[in-house]
Motif scaffolding. Structure first.
Motif, PDB file in Angstrom:
ATOM      1  N   ARG A 108       2.386   1.740  -3.447  1.00 24.47           N
ATOM      2  CA  ARG A 108       1.358   2.167  -4.395  1.00 24.47           C
ATOM      3  C   ARG A 108       1.036   3.650  -4.200  1.00 24.47           C
ATOM      4  O   ARG A 108       0.898   4.408  -5.164  1.00 24.47           O
ATOM      5  CB  ARG A 108       0.109   1.312  -4.208  1.00 24.47           C
ATOM      6  CG  ARG A 108      -0.976   1.587  -5.239  1.00 24.47           C
ATOM      7  CD  ARG A 108      -2.023   0.480  -5.284  1.00 24.47           C
ATOM      8  NE  ARG A 108      -2.594   0.220  -3.968  1.00 24.47           N
ATOM      9  CZ  ARG A 108      -2.404  -0.898  -3.273  1.00 24.47           C
ATOM     10  NH1 ARG A 108      -1.655  -1.879  -3.782  1.00 24.47           N
ATOM     11  NH2 ARG A 108      -2.964  -1.058  -2.091  1.00 24.47           N
ATOM     12  N   GLU A 109       0.935   4.070  -2.951  1.00 30.16           N
ATOM     13  CA  GLU A 109       0.672   5.482  -2.675  1.00 30.16           C
ATOM     14  C   GLU A 109       1.817   6.359  -3.180  1.00 30.16           C
ATOM     15  O   GLU A 109       1.588   7.414  -3.794  1.00 30.16           O
ATOM     16  CB  GLU A 109       0.475   5.693  -1.179  1.00 30.16           C
ATOM     17  CG  GLU A 109       0.172   7.140  -0.801  1.00 30.16           C
ATOM     18  CD  GLU A 109       0.025   7.338   0.701  1.00 30.16           C
ATOM     19  OE1 GLU A 109      -0.154   8.500   1.119  1.00 30.16           O
ATOM     20  OE2 GLU A 109       0.113   6.343   1.458  1.00 30.16           O
TER      21      GLU A 109
ATOM     22  N   PRO B 224       0.820  -1.225   0.000  1.00 31.60           N
ATOM     23  CA  PRO B 224       0.000   0.000   0.000  1.00 31.60           C
ATOM     24  C   PRO B 224       0.849   1.269   0.000  1.00 31.60           C
ATOM     25  O   PRO B 224       0.522   2.242  -0.693  1.00 31.60           O
ATOM     26  CB  PRO B 224      -0.818  -0.123   1.288  1.00 31.60           C
ATOM     27  CG  PRO B 224      -0.873  -1.583   1.574  1.00 31.60           C
ATOM     28  CD  PRO B 224       0.459  -2.119   1.126  1.00 31.60           C
TER      29      PRO B 224
END
Length: 282
Positions: free
Chosen positions: A55-56, A52
């Motif tokens: 991806r951010e 995550p």
């Protein structure tokens, strides 16, 4: 993927997109994602990023590749040693504007409980900096944009200054109360000064910023022509008007004060470029 690998990949992507400072921007964006300072990145460069977080991070990198200003992506920008919240509703504070604030603080240093006005406050960077570094100053800040004023109020509150800065919605000095006439010690103005002909040629990042905070009319000085006579009405005798300008505008900016009751001088920034007019009312 660890921190080192993520930064290496991000630098390459940003460089290929023509971003001016790919290494710095990559670090700034990853700091925003991880909630740490740049030193923290390199304290453990082998630290693995969770999926995550990666991806951010690369989502922000992609937006930066599309030339969205890094400050809008992180929501923060440093100015005068302070951190300011910024949104697309305000101009991103720039290092060259620190000359205006430093000059204002020097001129107000010997004045007890001075009154300063920040015209077109935007993020509030000038108003907050003056109030923060001059604890006895009373500051009034104006802007035509309610959205910008909301950002400025938040920045003042962050430093506990919302009780010492009055924020008013209005064009230039129109919102100032009449009892300030003849009682203001200093007016600071970083108004739009990009000429109409230059607007289309600004870097992509700058074109993402509010046009109302950039477009200064035919020669970039339209708003300053309105401001000078209004400033004379509000300034006390011996009060100062500081206006930030762009390189090449010095002569025309000084001409705004010619034949009037002002002593005006041009000051250069650290790069030797015309940047500030300091005018003292007589």
């Amino acid at each position: 993927m660890n921190i080192r690998e993520a930064l290496t990949k991000a630098r390459t992507l940003l460089r290929e997109a023509g971003v001016d400072s790919p290494a710095l921007d990559a670090e700034v964006l990853l700091c925003a994602v991880l909630g740490c300072g740049r030193a923290g990145l390199w304290a453990d460069p082998e630290r693995l990023l969770t999926e995550p977080l990666a991806r951010e991070f690369f989502g922000l990198v992609e937006r930066r590749r599309r030339r969205v200003p890094a400050a809008y992506l992180t929501g923060r920008k440093e100015f005068m040693g302070l951190e300011f919240s910024v949104t697309p509703a305000v101009l991103v504070p720039r290092p060259e504007t620190e000359l205006l604030v430093e000059t204002a603080l020097a001129l107000l240093k010997e004045r007890p409980s001075p009154v300063a006005v920040d015209v077109g406050t935007g993020s509030g960077a000038i108003a907050v900096s003056i109030a923060y570094y001059h604890p006895d100053a009373r500051v009034v800040a104006t802007d035509v944009s309610e959205e910008a004023l909301a950002v400025a109020v938040g920045n003042a509150r962050r430093y506990g200054l919302d009780g010492r800065i009055t924020f008013l919605a209005g064009d230039l000095l129109e919102a100032l109360p009449g009892d300030l006439a003849g009682h203001v010690d200093l007016i600071a103005a970083n108004l739009p000064y990009v000429s109409a002909g230059e607007m289309a040629h600004l870097p992509p990042e700058v074109q993402s910023e509010p046009a109302v905070a950039l477009d200064g009319g035919a020669d970039g000085l339209t708003l300053y022509r309105k401001l000078v006579p209004a400033a004379a009405f509000y300034l006390a005798g011996g009060g100062y008007l500081l206006i930030e300008i762009g390189p090449g505008q010095g002569r025309k900016a000084l001409d705004l004060f010619a034949g009037l009751e002002w002593n005006a001088e041009l000051r250069l920034d650290l790069a030797g470029r015309e940047r500030l007019v300091v005018a003292r009312s007589i």
